[in-house]
Write a protein that holds these residues in place. Structure first.
Motif, PDB file in Angstrom:
ATOM      1  N   ASN A 220      47.897 183.258 101.199  1.00 18.77           N
ATOM      2  CA  ASN A 220      47.734 181.844 101.488  1.00 18.77           C
ATOM      3  C   ASN A 220      48.944 181.124 102.140  1.00 18.77           C
ATOM      4  OD1 ASN A 220      45.148 181.640  99.802  1.00 18.77           O
ATOM      5  ND2 ASN A 220      46.518 182.840  98.621  1.00 18.77           N
ATOM      6  N   LYS A 221      48.725 180.472 103.251  1.00 20.15           N
ATOM      7  CA  LYS A 221      49.895 179.818 103.913  1.00 20.15           C
ATOM      8  C   LYS A 221      49.945 178.428 103.166  1.00 20.15           C
ATOM      9  CE  LYS A 221      51.566 179.005 108.588  1.00 20.15           C
ATOM     10  NZ  LYS A 221      51.279 179.258 110.067  1.00 20.15           N
ATOM     11  N   PHE A 222      51.257 178.133 103.062  1.00 16.20           N
ATOM     12  CA  PHE A 222      51.722 176.920 102.466  1.00 16.20           C
ATOM     13  C   PHE A 222      52.336 175.929 103.307  1.00 16.20           C
ATOM     14  CE2 PHE A 222      55.780 174.875 100.844  1.00 16.20           C
ATOM     15  CZ  PHE A 222      54.910 173.776 100.093  1.00 16.20           C
ATOM     16  N   ASN A 223      51.843 174.841 103.663  1.00 16.02           N
ATOM     17  CA  ASN A 223      52.051 173.899 104.394  1.00 16.02           C
ATOM     18  C   ASN A 223      52.057 172.387 103.707  1.00 16.02           C
ATOM     19  OD1 ASN A 223      52.947 174.639 107.077  1.00 16.02           O
ATOM     20  ND2 ASN A 223      51.088 175.719 107.025  1.00 16.02           N
ATOM     21  N   ILE A 224      53.001 171.615 103.706  1.00 14.89           N
ATOM     22  CA  ILE A 224      53.165 170.212 102.910  1.00 14.89           C
ATOM     23  C   ILE A 224      53.671 169.331 104.039  1.00 14.89           C
ATOM     24  CG2 ILE A 224      55.152 170.590 102.065  1.00 14.89           C
ATOM     25  CD1 ILE A 224      54.140 168.919  99.543  1.00 14.89           C
ATOM     26  N   THR A 225      52.902 168.264 104.069  1.00 10.97           N
ATOM     27  CA  THR A 225      53.287 167.005 104.993  1.00 10.97           C
ATOM     28  C   THR A 225      53.503 166.012 104.185  1.00 10.97           C
ATOM     29  OG1 THR A 225      51.863 167.986 106.852  1.00 10.97           O
ATOM     30  CG2 THR A 225      52.914 165.717 106.954  1.00 10.97           C
ATOM     31  N   LEU A 226      54.946 165.544 104.127  1.00  8.06           N
ATOM     32  CA  LEU A 226      55.316 164.553 103.430  1.00  8.06           C
ATOM     33  C   LEU A 226      55.515 163.099 103.905  1.00  8.06           C
ATOM     34  CD1 LEU A 226      58.237 166.576 101.457  1.00  8.06           C
ATOM     35  CD2 LEU A 226      56.011 166.056 100.916  1.00  8.06           C
ATOM     36  N   LYS A 227      55.501 161.988 103.338  1.00 10.20           N
ATOM     37  CA  LYS A 227      55.760 160.898 103.775  1.00 10.20           C
ATOM     38  C   LYS A 227      57.359 160.516 104.439  1.00 10.20           C
ATOM     39  CE  LYS A 227      52.376 158.774 100.942  1.00 10.20           C
ATOM     40  NZ  LYS A 227      51.898 158.095  99.689  1.00 10.20           N
ATOM     41  N   LYS A 228      57.345 159.410 104.950  1.00  8.81           N
ATOM     42  CA  LYS A 228      58.680 159.171 105.807  1.00  8.81           C
ATOM     43  C   LYS A 228      59.710 159.150 104.672  1.00  8.81           C
ATOM     44  CE  LYS A 228      60.951 156.258 109.109  1.00  8.81           C
ATOM     45  NZ  LYS A 228      60.627 155.020 109.944  1.00  8.81           N
ATOM     46  N   GLY A 229      60.836 159.772 105.066  1.00  7.22           N
ATOM     47  CA  GLY A 229      61.944 159.705 104.022  1.00  7.22           C
ATOM     48  C   GLY A 229      62.188 160.738 103.155  1.00  7.22           C
ATOM     49  N   TRP A 230      61.135 161.539 102.823  1.00  8.77           N
ATOM     50  CA  TRP A 230      61.018 162.482 101.889  1.00  8.77           C
ATOM     51  C   TRP A 230      61.246 163.864 102.491  1.00  8.77           C
ATOM     52  CZ3 TRP A 230      60.263 161.785  96.428  1.00  8.77           C
ATOM     53  CH2 TRP A 230      60.170 160.326  96.243  1.00  8.77           C
ATOM     54  N   ILE A 231      61.748 164.867 101.798  1.00  7.69           N
ATOM     55  CA  ILE A 231      62.074 166.169 102.128  1.00  7.69           C
ATOM     56  C   ILE A 231      61.660 167.110 101.143  1.00  7.69           C
ATOM     57  CG2 ILE A 231      63.798 165.734 103.815  1.00  7.69           C
ATOM     58  CD1 ILE A 231      65.826 166.674 101.692  1.00  7.69           C
ATOM     59  N   LEU A 232      61.286 168.375 101.343  1.00  6.99           N
ATOM     60  CA  LEU A 232      60.954 169.588 100.567  1.00  6.99           C
ATOM     61  C   LEU A 232      62.393 170.081  99.838  1.00  6.99           C
ATOM     62  CD1 LEU A 232      58.569 171.347  99.034  1.00  6.99           C
ATOM     63  CD2 LEU A 232      58.986 172.755 101.353  1.00  6.99           C
ATOM     64  N   GLY A 233      62.531 169.531  98.696  1.00  4.71           N
ATOM     65  CA  GLY A 233      63.541 170.371  97.989  1.00  4.71           C
ATOM     66  C   GLY A 233      63.421 171.839  97.778  1.00  4.71           C
ATOM     67  N   ILE A 234      62.304 172.102  96.714  1.00  3.15           N
ATOM     68  CA  ILE A 234      62.254 173.597  96.484  1.00  3.15           C
ATOM     69  C   ILE A 234      60.758 173.805  96.163  1.00  3.15           C
ATOM     70  CG2 ILE A 234      62.623 175.280  94.966  1.00  3.15           C
ATOM     71  CD1 ILE A 234      65.190 173.998  94.182  1.00  3.15           C
ATOM     72  N   ALA A 235      60.198 174.597  96.696  1.00  4.61           N
ATOM     73  CA  ALA A 235      58.792 175.265  96.409  1.00  4.61           C
ATOM     74  C   ALA A 235      58.837 176.568  95.927  1.00  4.61           C
ATOM     75  CB  ALA A 235      57.927 174.986  97.763  1.00  4.61           C
ATOM     76  N   GLN A 236      58.027 176.622  94.760  1.00  5.34           N
ATOM     77  CA  GLN A 236      58.088 177.875  94.015  1.00  5.34           C
ATOM     78  C   GLN A 236      56.684 178.289  93.413  1.00  5.34           C
ATOM     79  OE1 GLN A 236      60.573 176.031  91.194  1.00  5.34           O
ATOM     80  NE2 GLN A 236      62.249 177.619  91.244  1.00  5.34           N
ATOM     81  N   ALA A 237      56.411 179.585  94.109  1.00  6.76           N
ATOM     82  CA  ALA A 237      55.093 180.078  93.335  1.00  6.76           C
ATOM     83  C   ALA A 237      55.253 180.791  92.054  1.00  6.76           C
ATOM     84  CB  ALA A 237      54.667 181.018  94.589  1.00  6.76           C
ATOM     85  N   VAL A 238      54.954 180.272  91.096  1.00  4.94           N
ATOM     86  CA  VAL A 238      55.280 181.053  89.698  1.00  4.94           C
ATOM     87  C   VAL A 238      54.111 181.628  88.913  1.00  4.94           C
ATOM     88  CG1 VAL A 238      55.917 179.939  87.427  1.00  4.94           C
ATOM     89  CG2 VAL A 238      56.607 178.713  89.606  1.00  4.94           C
ATOM     90  N   GLY A 239      54.517 182.829  88.566  1.00  5.93           N
ATOM     91  CA  GLY A 239      53.489 183.755  88.108  1.00  5.93           C
ATOM     92  C   GLY A 239      53.697 183.529  86.259  1.00  5.93           C
ATOM     93  N   LYS A 240      53.235 184.403  85.451  1.00 13.15           N
ATOM     94  CA  LYS A 240      53.255 184.581  84.311  1.00 13.15           C
ATOM     95  C   LYS A 240      54.603 184.671  83.668  1.00 13.15           C
ATOM     96  CE  LYS A 240      51.417 186.828  80.135  1.00 13.15           C
ATOM     97  NZ  LYS A 240      50.301 188.047  79.762  1.00 13.15           N
ATOM     98  N   ASN A 241      55.527 185.718  84.467  1.00  3.71           N
ATOM     99  CA  ASN A 241      56.859 185.825  84.213  1.00  3.71           C
ATOM    100  C   ASN A 241      57.801 185.466  84.960  1.00  3.71           C
ATOM    101  OD1 ASN A 241      55.625 187.799  81.879  1.00  3.71           O
ATOM    102  ND2 ASN A 241      55.111 188.968  83.410  1.00  3.71           N
ATOM    103  N   ILE A 242      58.980 185.334  84.385  1.00  2.68           N
ATOM    104  CA  ILE A 242      59.969 184.417  85.220  1.00  2.68           C
ATOM    105  C   ILE A 242      60.322 185.583  86.544  1.00  2.68           C
ATOM    106  CG2 ILE A 242      61.964 185.543  84.019  1.00  2.68           C
ATOM    107  CD1 ILE A 242      61.754 182.143  85.517  1.00  2.68           C
ATOM    108  N   GLU A 243      60.247 186.595  86.374  1.00  3.92           N
ATOM    109  CA  GLU A 243      60.501 187.683  87.535  1.00  3.92           C
ATOM    110  C   GLU A 243      59.462 187.511  88.843  1.00  3.92           C
ATOM    111  OE1 GLU A 243      58.619 190.239  84.083  1.00  3.92           O
ATOM    112  OE2 GLU A 243      60.182 188.611  84.410  1.00  3.92           O
ATOM    113  N   ASP A 244      58.256 186.733  88.320  1.00  2.00           N
ATOM    114  CA  ASP A 244      57.208 186.603  89.420  1.00  2.00           C
ATOM    115  C   ASP A 244      57.427 185.371  90.375  1.00  2.00           C
ATOM    116  OD1 ASP A 244      55.879 188.982  88.302  1.00  2.00           O
ATOM    117  OD2 ASP A 244      54.696 187.630  86.669  1.00  2.00           O
ATOM    118  N   ILE A 245      58.391 184.613  90.098  1.00  2.00           N
ATOM    119  CA  ILE A 245      58.742 183.527  90.931  1.00  2.00           C
ATOM    120  C   ILE A 245      59.117 183.820  92.240  1.00  2.00           C
ATOM    121  CG2 ILE A 245      60.219 181.531  91.371  1.00  2.00           C
ATOM    122  CD1 ILE A 245      60.441 181.171  88.202  1.00  2.00           C
TER     123      ILE A 245
END
Length: 228
Positions: free
Chosen positions: A163-188
């Motif tokens: 699954n390709k991840f694409n986000i478009t934000l409003k003016k003045g905003w940036i993507l800080g962090i994007a995380q795909a989170v599974g059941k366990n912390i090691e799955d991030i």
């Protein structure tokens, strides 16, 4: 199962705040017990937080002690603006959690042994920074986030796919962090715009956690996409 996911999300939010929302200072106090290590924003730095529609508790930082059973307390200068609590994770680790109530500034005071740490937190209204979010072939209109910071999608629709991840934000905003989170912390999995991800933890155990930052003010908003 829900408790396990809440712990993972709480840790993710801590990481996003530590990495994206504010400069962080980690050290053992020279004028106090050498066993105390605090991971909190610097005292003179104002920490921006948002009145999130669904995410009620936000992590300010962590207190860790090498000696067990150190008592940690946290207080707010104005509980009408924000409440705070010290949540013990284990015998040596305590999370400092802020619960925003309304907009304004508040001083959070954390005490452990004879050491006192103060932080200023500025709470602002929720604002939707998303113009559109595309996951694979599915486009989600930014208006979906106008009144909520959390949406639910079908797990089966996205399972077994890149699954390709694409986000478009409003003016003045940036993507800080994007995380795909599974059941366990090691799955991030940490994502950049345009990267692909796979659902890997079974139905109801996978989500995207996005931290979006307003460049001018440093204000951050957390968005969550659950795959159920």
């Amino acid at each position: 199962m829900k408790k396990a996911m809440k712990k993972v999300i709480a840790l993710v939010m801590a990481m996003t705040m530590l990495l994206a929302a504010a400069p962080i200072c980690t050290y053992a106090q020279e004028d106090g017990p050498a066993d105390i290590v605090q991971v909190l924003p610097p005292p003179l730095h104002t920490v921006p937080m948002t009145m999130q529609p669904s995410i009620k508790e936000q992590k300010l930082g962590i207190i860790r002690t090498l000696l067990k059973y150190r008592k940690v307390t946290a207080t707010s200068s104005n509980t009408k603006i924000a409440e705070v609590k010290a949540v013990k994770i284990d015998n040596q680790t305590t999370d400092i959690m802020v619960i925003p109530k309304k907009t304004g500034k508040v001083v959070i005071t954390t005490k452990v042994a004879n050491n006192t740490y103060t932080n200023i937190v500025r709470i602002s209204k929720y604002a939707n920074p998303v113009s559109s979010l595309k996951l694979g072939s599915t486009t989600i209109a930014g208006s979906k986030f106008s009144k909520t910071d959390t949406i639910n999608l079908s797990y089966s629709k996205f399972a077994k796919k890149n699954n390709k991840f694409n986000i478009t934000l409003k003016k003045g905003w940036i993507l800080g962090i994007a995380q795909a989170v599974g059941k366990n912390i090691e799955d991030i999995q940490y994502l950049y715009n345009g990267q692909t991800f796979k659902l890997n933890s079974g139905k109801g155990n996978f989500k995207l956690v996005l931290t979006l930052v307003k460049q001018k003010t440093g204000k951050s908003v957390t968005m969550v996409v659950n795959f159920k």
